[in-house]
Structures are given as C-alpha cells and as structure tokens.
Scaffold this active site. Structure first.
Site, short mmCIF file in Angstrom:
data_model
loop_
_atom_site.label_atom_id
_atom_site.label_comp_id
_atom_site.label_asym_id
_atom_site.label_seq_id
_atom_site.Cartn_x
_atom_site.Cartn_y
_atom_site.Cartn_z
N SER A 54 -37.17 0.71 -35.42
CA SER A 54 -38.43 0.95 -34.73
C SER A 54 -38.59 2.45 -34.50
CB SER A 54 -38.46 0.20 -33.40
OG SER A 54 -38.51 -1.19 -33.64
N GLY A 55 -39.82 2.83 -34.10
CA GLY A 55 -40.10 4.25 -33.86
C GLY A 55 -40.91 4.87 -34.97
N HIS A 56 -41.20 4.09 -36.03
CA HIS A 56 -41.97 4.60 -37.16
C HIS A 56 -43.34 3.92 -37.26
CE1 HIS A 56 -38.18 6.33 -38.23
NE2 HIS A 56 -37.63 5.16 -38.47
N ASP A 109 -29.67 0.15 -43.49
CA ASP A 109 -30.70 -0.74 -44.03
C ASP A 109 -30.25 -1.37 -45.34
OD1 ASP A 109 -31.98 0.99 -42.10
OD2 ASP A 109 -33.92 0.42 -42.92
N HIS A 218 -35.95 10.35 -38.85
CA HIS A 218 -35.16 10.16 -37.63
C HIS A 218 -34.75 11.50 -37.05
CE1 HIS A 218 -34.32 6.89 -40.51
NE2 HIS A 218 -34.61 6.14 -39.47
#
Lengths: 330, 330
Positions: A54-56, A109, A218
């Site tokens: 998350s965060g994108h 990932d 990131h």
C-alpha cells in the site's frame, strides 16, 4: 508526523473500508485484504490479478473494474502482499480461463506471487505471470534484483485488461502484457521524501535545495543527488535517461505521474517539457495521462513513463475502462 | 521552496502549454489564458464558463469538456482572472443561447465576473450568474464577504453542465446550478500550509501537532487551530459543522477532496469515517468522489462536500461527462 489515520496498525483496513463505501462496483474482502470487481469472476474470461505494498494508490485497487483488473491485493504500506491474500484473489478471479499475475519487480512481491501461483496451480487454477520492470534508473536497489517496476504497471494492467475483456486466451493476454512492459520505460524524481505511518519519519533525508534523480516508489535511492533546478532541466534529465535506454520515436503513450504530494499544476508544467522533448526526438504523445496514478504516499516529485505504441496497443488502450481511477468510453 | 516550475512568472502559462499538449479535446488560448472545448461554442447550447485563481487544479480547466464547462479562465496563482479573460471566454462559449458564469464567492472573482458579464452583455451575449458559497466554516474571511465557494463548484459545474447539454434554456440551467449550491455544504481541514510560488514561503504557519479546522482553499484561516488527532475525530468535526448548518438526510452526493498534498490512502480513510457518520444520520452516500479535485497547491488536508440529491440532480450527475478530470458514461 501528521496523517489522516486512526492508528498506524489500521491504515490499510481503514482505507479498504473507505474503498468499499465509495465504490459499489467493487467487492472488498477487508479481512483477507482483497479488492474484487463486484461481479468477479466472469466465466470464460482470463482473470487479472495484481497487488503490492500500500501507499501507491490508486495503484492497484483503483484499477479494479471492467477493462482492467479483476482483483487487487494491497499489502501493508510499502510491504508485499502475502501469499494467502494472493491465492484468495487468484481463486476469486478465475472464471475458468486462467489468471494473469501482474507483478512489479520487487523481491518480496516476486517471491510471494510465485508461491501463490504454485499453490493456486495445485488447486487447479492456471496461472501465468508478467514481471513489470520499466524503471531505467538503477539496475538493482534496496528492494529489487534487476530493474524496479513502476509506472508501466498501469499501462500493462490497462492494455492486458482490455484484451482479456475480449475473451482472448491466457497466453495471448500474457503476451501483450509482456509486450507493453518491453516497450515501456520510466524514470522518477523526488523533491521530498515520503513518510511511512508506522515509521513516523521520512524514508530518507533530502536537503532544502536538493533533489533525488531516479527515485524509487518506496523512496529507494536513485542514481544521484543533484541541486534543484528548473522543471525544464529536470524533465530533460528524466527523458534523457529513458531515451538512452530505448530511443523514443513514433506514436507514444506518456504518463506524467505525481508521487502523491505534487500539485497537478506542476505536473502539467512537466508534461509541457516532456512533450517538447518528444517533439525533438520525432516522437508524438498521441495518448497521455497527467496525475497521481503510481504514488509514494506524500512524496513530492514525479515520474515519466513512456510506451512505444503499435496499432494493437493503441486500440487496446482506447478500449472502454471503468475503474475508480481510470474511466472512459463506455 | 522546491517546485517543478521554470520560474515564478511562467507558472500559469507553462501549465497551460502542458494542458494543451496533454488534451487534444481542448483548445487552449495561452496568450489570453482561456481553456475552451476544442469544438466550442456549440450552436444552440447554453455555454458554461468558470474560472478562478490557479493552484486549485484540476478545477477549473480540468472540468472543460462534454457535459461540463465550455471554457475556463485560470488567473495567476490564488488570484482572480481578469475581466478581459472572462469576456474572451464568455464570447467564445456563446452558441447563441447565452452563457452561465459559475463564480466562486471571493471578492475579486465576483467583481471581475460582474464586469465581464456587463461588458459581454453590451456585446450581445446574454449572461446569467450563479454564486457558489458552500463553505460553512466562516462567514467572512480574507478574500470573501460571505461564505467561500469550494468543493460544491465541481457539483454545480457537473450538474448544470449536464442540463445544458440537453439544450435547456439559460434560466433553467441557472436554476439548477443555484439549486445544487443551495443543497451543498463543505468544510475543510489543513494539516500543512501550501506555498505559493511567487511568495516562496508557506501561506501560514502550523505547528507539528496542530491542524487548522475550517481552512479555506487559499490557506485563509478557518474556525480554529486544534491539536492533531485521529482521522475519525477530524472527520466528525467536519461533518458536524456541515450537519449543524444543513441537517444530513436521504440520498447524498459526497466529495472527499484532497487539498493537493494528501495521499489517496488517507482520503479513503476519511471517506470511511464520513460514510459511517452519514449512516448515523440516516443519510446514504449514493454517489461519491474521493481524490484531488479542488486543491490548494501542495497543502495536506482534505475537505468534505455534501449535496442532498433529488431525482433530477442524480440523473444529471449520472449523465455522461468527458473532461480531463471527470469522465464517465459515454
């Protein structure tokens, strides 16, 4: 750190509750952290599954819907989704024609998607994978062996999604996804770092007159620190990096992407410079997007992604899409 | 100050060059600073014109296109557009059925739109105006006598734009625009200030643990400073302010709007709280938007706008729209 959260442990589940409330076209499994199309799976259609830290946002949940993904798995902030999530998504997206995993090239990932593919395969779901690794900035970095996957992920999801919608078989959908990645390149620039809620402080330090060239999503280090300068020069550095790797020419799909904290006003200024650069090289931005699509929390900065189009890719790009973050033509 | 610009004097024209390059559906008059639909004016259709200071993108240029505005006039950053611009836009948007001016309630905007309406009238263009003043936070403020116009501007532009597209006469389009404004309320919260390029420093100071409740979109002071707290409580303060002014009930259109520097992840967390609040009051967010629509450069924070829907307004909201920042259904 001032953030609009209820606590660092609740960030992802609270956001998923918001996504569920805002988008009746989606079915959100908050417990397992999977965002599905409300109608998934569609029998006979290849399912598309992506995911990542998350965060994108809007990547990836914002790209679930007709013409794009069937399911997305958000990990914790800047953290890979776990295999269980991915298996849940893969099974839930399978309409009997198999599932394509769209995987950004980060070590965690890649491992977790591989494990999920294997285990879903054991349960009878045919899975193919495409690795997105468009970022020309660095060869290896903090989270990655090989190039990082960034803005081209959106192109892959949109174009492969459009092909899947026509009923094309898994091998074909995987082929076009790989082709989009192969024809795409990205480069990012940070003016400020982002702050991960659980860390409570910026992911790196950057001076008042410094920028980071080749930043990752990131906050991974890029190629170099440099003095801040005019948008024109910064855009040129980004475009040179792309053009050195894959010379720009012909009809081009262009994304000028905000990192989350950059005003749209500035992104348009960057786009003007990118368009001027393309014209110099004899390339034409026949399709484009300007805005926040593949972000890095509150980071200020931008990335540029280009994709050299073919007639097939243009047609698939133009095909109808109906997701929270990308909608047109239906 | 680190910004993606080529110089503080070139911000607006450079961004307009970018808008022109990115959106072939628009015709951008960079010299006069007007953004038109490529096909404007459409004979027999009421033209919709809006405008205001730059720094709030995508408002207004991002809302020019089928189903919304015919023309938009960006002023300098946080500065009203001048009458000449507005006259140019008004004449260029007139297809013979008259033009509606959609004016956010700021003193400079109101004066300049009034002058442009009068002078365009002298040249034979019938002009009606609607004033948007949805912000419940303060009665008067730095730039405004009366309430400020903020998020509801998007609702007015979308819904009046949809009605104009059907060939409705000017008085009808003006009537529905006013109705949308009357049924809409907003409240904003800042976590950080924005920085105007020409000023080079933040528009106000805010401590590391402070937030500003009732912020305006130019950083005008709100109701009060308060300690930062959980998203749940902040959302409740915003919703209480709205509900105290116009009790929430029934089918509601909701915008949770980012101020430009807030991650989408956090906006969804706020949306979850807003939806929970609405449920408590017996209201239902039947239509919603979450994202950056009416921004304040790089400010971190959000605003909420609600509009109490009728069947007519819902139908017009759902009608096709095709602009850079809002697209669906065609």
């Amino acid at each position: 750190m001032k953030k609009l959260i209820n606590g660092v442990d609740a960030v992802v589940t609270d956001a998923l509750r918001g996504i569920a409330a805002a988008h009746p076209s989606l079915r959100v499994d908050v417990e397992n952290k999977v965002v599905f199309r409300a109608q998934a799976p569609r029998p006979g259609k290849v399912g598309l599954v992506s995911g990542g830290g998350s965060g994108h946002e809007p990547l990836h949940a914002g790209f679930v819907g007709y013409g794009m993904l069937d399911a997305a798995c958000p990990g914790e902030v800047f953290t890979s989704p776990v295999p269980d999530q991915l298996i849940e998504a893969t099974k839930g997206a399978d309409g009997g024609a198999g599932v394509l995993h769209i995987v950004k090239n980060y070590t965690g990932d890649v491992l977790n998607f591989e494990m999920a593919a294997e285990l879903s395969g054991d349960e009878g779901v045919e899975v193919a994978s495409v690795l997105v690794n468009d970022d020309v900035a660095v060869q290896d970095s903090l989270y990655t062996a090989g190039r990082r996957g960034t803005g081209a992920t959106l192109f892959v999801e949109k174009i492969a999604g459009a092909l899947a919608e026509t009923g094309a078989p898994l091998a074909e959908v995987a082929r076009v996804a790989k082709e989009v990645n192969d024809r795409s390149r990205s480069f990012g620039v940070a003016l400020t770092p982002s702050t991960v809620p659980a860390a409570g402080k910026p992911t790196f330090e950057l001076g008042d007159t410094e920028i980071e060239l080749g930043i990752g999503i990131h906050g991974e280090p890029g190629r170099t620190r440099a003095p801040h300068r005019e948008a024109r020069e910064i855009a040129r550095i980004a475009m040179d990096a792309i053009n050195d790797d894959l010379p720009l020419s012909g009809e081009t799909l262009v994304l000028v992407n905000g990192m989350g904290g950059t005003p749209l006003l500035e992104l348009y200024i960057v786009f003007a410079e990118v368009a001027a650069y393309l014209a110099e090289k004899g390339a034409t931005p026949v399709r484009s997007l300007v805005g926040n699509y593949v972000t890095s929390l509150d980071m200020q900065g931008f990335s540029v992604t280009t994709c050299s189009l073919t007639d097939e890719l243009t047609r698939l790009w133009d095909a109808p899409v109906e997701t929270p973050a990308l909608r047109w033509g239906r």
